[in-house]
Design an enzyme around this catalytic site. Structure first.
Site, PDB file in Angstrom:
ATOM      1  N   LYS A  22     -59.775 -37.684 -30.927  1.00  0.00           N
ATOM      2  CA  LYS A  22     -59.000 -38.884 -31.224  1.00  0.00           C
ATOM      3  C   LYS A  22     -58.387 -39.352 -29.914  1.00  0.00           C
ATOM      4  CE  LYS A  22     -54.943 -40.634 -33.705  1.00  0.00           C
ATOM      5  NZ  LYS A  22     -53.889 -40.316 -34.707  1.00  0.00           N
TER       6      LYS A  22
ATOM      7  N   LYS B 292     -56.785 -34.400 -29.629  1.00  0.00           N
ATOM      8  CA  LYS B 292     -56.196 -35.722 -29.451  1.00  0.00           C
ATOM      9  C   LYS B 292     -55.608 -35.797 -28.057  1.00  0.00           C
ATOM     10  CE  LYS B 292     -52.578 -38.724 -31.406  1.00  0.00           C
ATOM     11  NZ  LYS B 292     -51.628 -38.894 -32.531  1.00  0.00           N
TER      12      LYS B 292
ATOM     13  N   ASP C 280     -51.456 -34.373 -37.154  1.00  0.00           N
ATOM     14  CA  ASP C 280     -51.578 -34.430 -35.700  1.00  0.00           C
ATOM     15  C   ASP C 280     -50.445 -33.581 -35.114  1.00  0.00           C
ATOM     16  OD1 ASP C 280     -53.415 -36.358 -36.448  1.00  0.00           O
ATOM     17  OD2 ASP C 280     -52.760 -37.841 -34.965  1.00  0.00           O
TER      18      ASP C 280
END
Length: 244
Positions: free
Chosen positions: A193, A168, A107
């Protein structure tokens, strides 16, 4: 919106197998990323992940510990966290080190300052380099609470063009977190996400229904319990009504 179909007709309806519940659990990343995170904190998160079949998102310094302790738990970690203003080479090195230490996913934080300055080419190229540095999925945190709608769309387009795997929403270190409108917007470009401020199953379900493929939350244990309790209650109600 790959998960939303599981919930049509009400919580627990249409979920007749353990495989259905496992699919939901496998989309939740139980997370611990605070500056005071200890090895014991990471172990506690991994114990919950093992119990419920969750993923985990942990600091990179604890990847080797986690990989040895819970080799069956899929591990995500962060790069350029939390502000995204590391150099590109530093982000690439972080990603490669994380993969070597056992990370299954990365991430990375987008450089919001460069995006806001209009340096779209630089932003895209940095993401491309991190994606190329590792053979595992890369999610890009675009920090939606800091962006206008136009900036969110520019960021999403850049991430998609750079061949990253997920968008994300947020780090959780700025004001605000995931929202239904932001998830709906980002899902037009890539799998999402949703992360930031998701503290209950109701919150998570709203994100899934908006199009999220994953949930990142420090309350992954509470979300899992609430989901399973609601599913069990719906099953009991069905039996009481003569539904089999």
């Amino acid at each position: 919106m790959a998960v939303a179909f599981l919930y049509r007709g009400g919580l627990g309806r249409g979920m007749d197998t353990d495989a259905d519940a496992a699919a939901v659990m496998g989309r939740i990343e139980h997370t611990v990323l605070g500056p005071e995170t200890t090895p014991d904190d990471v172990i506690a998160v991994l114990d919950v992940a093992i119990e419920y079949g969750l993923r985990a998102c942990i600091p990179p310094c604890y990847l080797e510990l986690a990989d040895g302790y819970a080799p069956t738990v899929p591990l995500a970690t962060v790069v350029g966290f939390p502000h995204g203003q590391n150099t590109t080479s530093a982000k690439c090195d972080e990603a490669a080190d994380a993969w070597d230490a056992g990370a299954d996913e990365i991430d990375m934080v987008l450089n919001v300052g460069r995006l806001r300055a209009g340096e779209d080419g630089t932003v895209r190229e940095e993401i491309e380099e991190v994606v190329a540095a590792v053979p595992i999925p890369v999610k890009v945190i675009v920090e939606t609470p800091l962006l206008s709608e136009a900036e969110k769309r520019r960021a999403a387009e850049l991430v998609a063009d750079a061949d990253a795997d997920f968008l994300k929403t947020a780090t959780g270190f700025s004001d605000g977190g995931a929202t239904v409108p932001d998830v709906e917007l980002l899902a037009e470009y890539l799998p999402v996400k949703a992360s930031g401020g998701i503290g209950s199953w109701a919150d998570a379900k709203a994100m899934f229904d908006a199009g999220a493929e994953r949930i990142g939350a420090s309350s992954g244990d509470a979300i899992a319990r609430e989901f399973l309790e609601g599913r069990a209650g719906a099953d009991r109600e069905s039996v009481g009504n003569g539904e089999y």
